[in-house]
Design an enzyme around this catalytic site. Structure first.
Site, short mmCIF file in Angstrom:
data_model
loop_
_atom_site.label_atom_id
_atom_site.label_comp_id
_atom_site.label_asym_id
_atom_site.label_seq_id
_atom_site.Cartn_x
_atom_site.Cartn_y
_atom_site.Cartn_z
N CYS A 114 0.84 -1.18 0.00
CA CYS A 114 0.00 0.00 0.00
C CYS A 114 0.88 1.24 0.00
O CYS A 114 1.89 1.28 0.72
CB CYS A 114 -0.90 -0.02 1.24
SG CYS A 114 -2.01 1.40 1.37
N HIS A 158 -9.26 -3.70 -2.06
CA HIS A 158 -8.22 -2.99 -1.31
C HIS A 158 -8.56 -1.50 -1.22
O HIS A 158 -8.54 -0.91 -0.14
CB HIS A 158 -6.86 -3.20 -1.98
CG HIS A 158 -5.73 -2.48 -1.32
ND1 HIS A 158 -4.74 -3.13 -0.64
CD2 HIS A 158 -5.42 -1.15 -1.24
CE1 HIS A 158 -3.87 -2.24 -0.16
NE2 HIS A 158 -4.27 -1.04 -0.52
N GLU A 159 -8.89 -0.90 -2.37
CA GLU A 159 -9.21 0.53 -2.38
C GLU A 159 -10.53 0.82 -1.68
O GLU A 159 -10.65 1.80 -0.96
CB GLU A 159 -9.24 1.06 -3.82
CG GLU A 159 -7.91 0.98 -4.55
CD GLU A 159 -6.73 1.53 -3.75
OE1 GLU A 159 -6.88 2.57 -3.07
OE2 GLU A 159 -5.64 0.93 -3.81
N HIS A 162 -10.18 1.18 2.04
CA HIS A 162 -9.68 2.48 2.50
C HIS A 162 -10.84 3.44 2.82
O HIS A 162 -10.74 4.26 3.74
CB HIS A 162 -8.78 3.14 1.45
CG HIS A 162 -7.38 2.64 1.46
ND1 HIS A 162 -6.58 2.63 2.59
CD2 HIS A 162 -6.61 2.13 0.47
CE1 HIS A 162 -5.40 2.16 2.29
NE2 HIS A 162 -5.38 1.84 1.00
#
Length: 187
Positions: A114, A158-159, A162
């Protein structure tokens, strides 16, 4: 190559408490300021993958970037990476929602990384092998429905994490960091 940004992007690190906050929905229609931010984020990713530029400016290569990673609590992120010879995956997704997930799981055998995380976290992050996501894509200026599998699904999840203050290392089993789930494929 010559690149210019209208704004200088600074990557916020995982040690900053803002990174654990939940991002807010982006008002629609999209403002010119939000469009410009998404364009700058996408350009940052492209530049990060240019070895000469990245080396000169001391930036790490990335395939995704969420608004929170530049300090904006907005539910939007960009993705950019090569999927094949001359073929690229790229999105500027706003207000994404995961609508459906598979039972089957997937993980990167070498673990995830990341742009906001400087310290290595050894282990594999367990993800859904297949997801269906809906969002507004500022690149095409349309609502989109994305069905993603494997690596594509990992990047989007993954994004998306966030946006809810979750890091990839939160998905590593501390008791068995390298342990593969029964129904999981390692890439």
């Amino acid at each position: 190559m010559c690149y210019t940004f209208s704004m200088k992007l600074k990557i916020v690190k995982d040690t900053n408490p803002i990174m654990r906050k939940k991002s807010q929905e982006v008002p629609m229609p999209l403002s010119d300021e939000d469009r410009k931010t998404l364009d700058d984020m996408l350009e940052y990713l492209k530049l990060s993958q240019d070895e000469e530029y990245a080396s000169k400016h001391n930036i790490r290569s990335g395939v995704g970037l969420a608004a929170i990673q530049i300090g904006l609590l907005k539910r939007m992120f960009v993705v950019y990476y090569q999927a094949g010879e001359g073929e690229y995956v790229q999105y500027q997704l706003v207000n994404p929602k995961i609508m459906e997930t598979s039972v089957r799981r997937v993980a990167l055998s070498g673990g995830e990384g990341c742009l906001s995380v400087d310290n290595d976290h050894d282990g594999i992050s367990h993800r859904y092998y297949k997801i269906k996501m809906k969002a507004f894509d500022a690149l095409t200026n349309k609502d989109v429905y994305i069905t993603a599998r494997g690596y594509d699904a990992i990047v989007l999840q993954h994004e998306y994490d966030h946006l809810d203050g979750i890091f990839y290392y939160d998905r590593i089993d501390p008791k068995n960091p390298k342990g593969k789930l029964e129904n999981e494929e390692l890439l």
